[in-house]
Design a protein around this motif. Structure first.
Motif, PDB file in Angstrom:
ATOM      1  N   ALA A  79       0.852  -1.190   0.000  1.00  0.00           N
ATOM      2  CA  ALA A  79       0.000   0.000   0.000  1.00  0.00           C
ATOM      3  C   ALA A  79       0.889   1.241   0.000  1.00  0.00           C
ATOM      4  N   ALA A  80       0.785   2.047  -1.056  1.00  0.00           N
ATOM      5  CA  ALA A  80       1.696   3.178  -1.224  1.00  0.00           C
ATOM      6  C   ALA A  80       0.930   4.475  -1.451  1.00  0.00           C
ATOM      7  N   ASN A  81       1.579   5.586  -1.110  1.00  0.00           N
ATOM      8  CA  ASN A  81       1.067   6.876  -1.556  1.00  0.00           C
ATOM      9  C   ASN A  81       1.365   7.002  -3.049  1.00  0.00           C
ATOM     10  N   HIS A  82       0.647   7.895  -3.716  1.00  0.00           N
ATOM     11  CA  HIS A  82       0.740   7.973  -5.180  1.00  0.00           C
ATOM     12  C   HIS A  82       0.985   9.412  -5.584  1.00  0.00           C
ATOM     13  N   GLN A  83       2.094   9.638  -6.320  1.00  0.00           N
ATOM     14  CA  GLN A  83       2.461  11.000  -6.679  1.00  0.00           C
ATOM     15  C   GLN A  83       2.485  11.272  -8.182  1.00  0.00           C
ATOM     16  N   SER A  84       2.804  10.265  -8.987  1.00  0.00           N
ATOM     17  CA  SER A  84       2.817  10.461 -10.440  1.00  0.00           C
ATOM     18  C   SER A  84       2.815   9.106 -11.135  1.00  0.00           C
ATOM     19  N   MET A  85       2.643   9.130 -12.436  1.00  0.00           N
ATOM     20  CA  MET A  85       2.661   7.889 -13.209  1.00  0.00           C
ATOM     21  C   MET A  85       4.023   7.200 -13.135  1.00  0.00           C
ATOM     22  N   TYR A  86       5.059   7.959 -12.770  1.00  0.00           N
ATOM     23  CA  TYR A  86       6.403   7.393 -12.713  1.00  0.00           C
ATOM     24  C   TYR A  86       6.642   6.584 -11.435  1.00  0.00           C
ATOM     25  N   ASP A  87       5.652   6.560 -10.548  1.00  0.00           N
ATOM     26  CA  ASP A  87       5.728   5.652  -9.394  1.00  0.00           C
ATOM     27  C   ASP A  87       5.710   4.193  -9.844  1.00  0.00           C
ATOM     28  N   ILE A  88       4.936   3.915 -10.891  1.00  0.00           N
ATOM     29  CA  ILE A  88       4.561   2.538 -11.215  1.00  0.00           C
ATOM     30  C   ILE A  88       5.694   1.701 -11.820  1.00  0.00           C
ATOM     31  N   PRO A  89       6.421   2.180 -12.836  1.00  0.00           N
ATOM     32  CA  PRO A  89       7.504   1.335 -13.375  1.00  0.00           C
ATOM     33  C   PRO A  89       8.502   0.893 -12.311  1.00  0.00           C
ATOM     34  N   SER A  90       8.829   1.794 -11.389  1.00  0.00           N
ATOM     35  CA  SER A  90       9.803   1.447 -10.351  1.00  0.00           C
ATOM     36  C   SER A  90       9.240   0.422  -9.381  1.00  0.00           C
ATOM     37  N   LEU A  91       7.959   0.530  -9.051  1.00  0.00           N
ATOM     38  CA  LEU A  91       7.342  -0.464  -8.179  1.00  0.00           C
ATOM     39  C   LEU A  91       7.331  -1.834  -8.850  1.00  0.00           C
ATOM     40  N   ILE A  92       7.031  -1.878 -10.126  1.00  0.00           N
ATOM     41  CA  ILE A  92       7.038  -3.161 -10.841  1.00  0.00           C
ATOM     42  C   ILE A  92       8.442  -3.763 -10.837  1.00  0.00           C
ATOM     43  N   TRP A  93       9.451  -2.927 -11.116  1.00  0.00           N
ATOM     44  CA  TRP A  93      10.819  -3.433 -11.182  1.00  0.00           C
ATOM     45  C   TRP A  93      11.331  -3.866  -9.811  1.00  0.00           C
ATOM     46  N   PHE A  94      11.222  -2.996  -8.823  1.00  0.00           N
ATOM     47  CA  PHE A  94      11.807  -3.288  -7.518  1.00  0.00           C
ATOM     48  C   PHE A  94      11.045  -4.367  -6.746  1.00  0.00           C
TER      49      PHE A  94
END
Length: 246
Positions: A79-94
């Motif tokens: 469960a994360a806070n959301h700031q921009s669309m660029y949050d998502i690629p890093s979450l998928i990778w990490f």
């Protein structure tokens, strides 16, 4: 100064970001068609590695911190806070080790290279926000897939992006619905910092020189806690990292 450099570097960033999406679109299709889910997932992970580190073209740094030995043999709700669309690629990778899925708007399943095909084939939940019945049904199905495959999911309890970086009040519905389908899931907060700054001026120009951070926080065992209590605990821990009071 960040805005000035942004006018130049944004074009470079968008070129490489878009190039990766176009290159990996057919790769995803081939992997899924001929080699199945696992190959498709590998292709998606690699894509999101490149999307994450496209930030170097904006001179933005990437930092991911996880001090916890999270299990891979049980589902996890990140469960994360959301700031921009660029949050998502890093979450998928990490979070690739945990097979993290997303709850996405159904409109995104068409017309976007790589992203749309992944949403259709990747096993997440694609919801119609105007149809509560369909949305709840899709989230429950996602919960069942989590339970069957020990997958995890990433949710943004704010429900929308915090464009100024200020955390919005978390809603408990998403966590509650998933926990009904997969009650043994571990809940793990993730604090995201500074990605809102990339788009502070909108889509153009993007800003440069930002320190982007993703921090995994102490896991929460649901136990006898209510969804409200769990959600409040997640929000509280994320706000502590960001220095924002409830």
């Amino acid at each position: 100064m960040s805005k000035l450099f942004g006018y130049i570097l944004t074009l470079i960033f968008y070129f490489f970001f878009g190039l990766m999406l176009c290159i990996f679109h057919p790769i995803q299709w081939i992997c899924h068609k001929f080699f199945g889910y696992k190959a498709h997932k590998v292709s998606v992970d690699i894509l999101n590695f490149f999307l994450t580190y496209c930030q170097i073209f904006l001179f933005n740094s990437i930092s991911f911190k996880n001090d916890y030995n999270l299990p891979t043999d049980r589902p996890i709700i990140f469960a994360a806070n959301h700031q921009s669309m660029y949050d998502i690629p890093s979450l998928i990778w990490f979070l690739r080790k945990y097979s993290a899925k997303f709850i996405s708007k159904i409109e995104l399943t068409k017309g976007i290279p790589s992203i749309s095909i992944n949403l259709r084939l990747g096993g997440g939940a694609n919801i119609n926000r105007k149809d509560n019945k369909q949305a709840i049904s899709e989230i429950i199905k996602l919960g069942r897939r989590m339970k069957e495959n020990n997958w995890s999911t990433v949710i943004f309890p704010e429900g929308t992006r915090a464009k100024d970086g200020q955390v919005k009040q978390f809603q408990f519905g998403g966590i509650a619905t998933i926990l009904k389908a997969v009650p043994n899931a571990l809940v793990v907060p993730v604090a995201i910092e500074n990605s809102w700054k990339i788009v502070r001026f909108g889509m153009f120009p993007l800003t440069t020189g930002n320190a982007l951070k993703w921090t995994v926080l102490k896991p929460i065992e649901p136990g006898e806690k209510t969804a409200n209590e769990i959600t409040l605990a997640v929000e509280t821990e994320i706000r502590k990292v960001l220095g924002q009071d409830l």
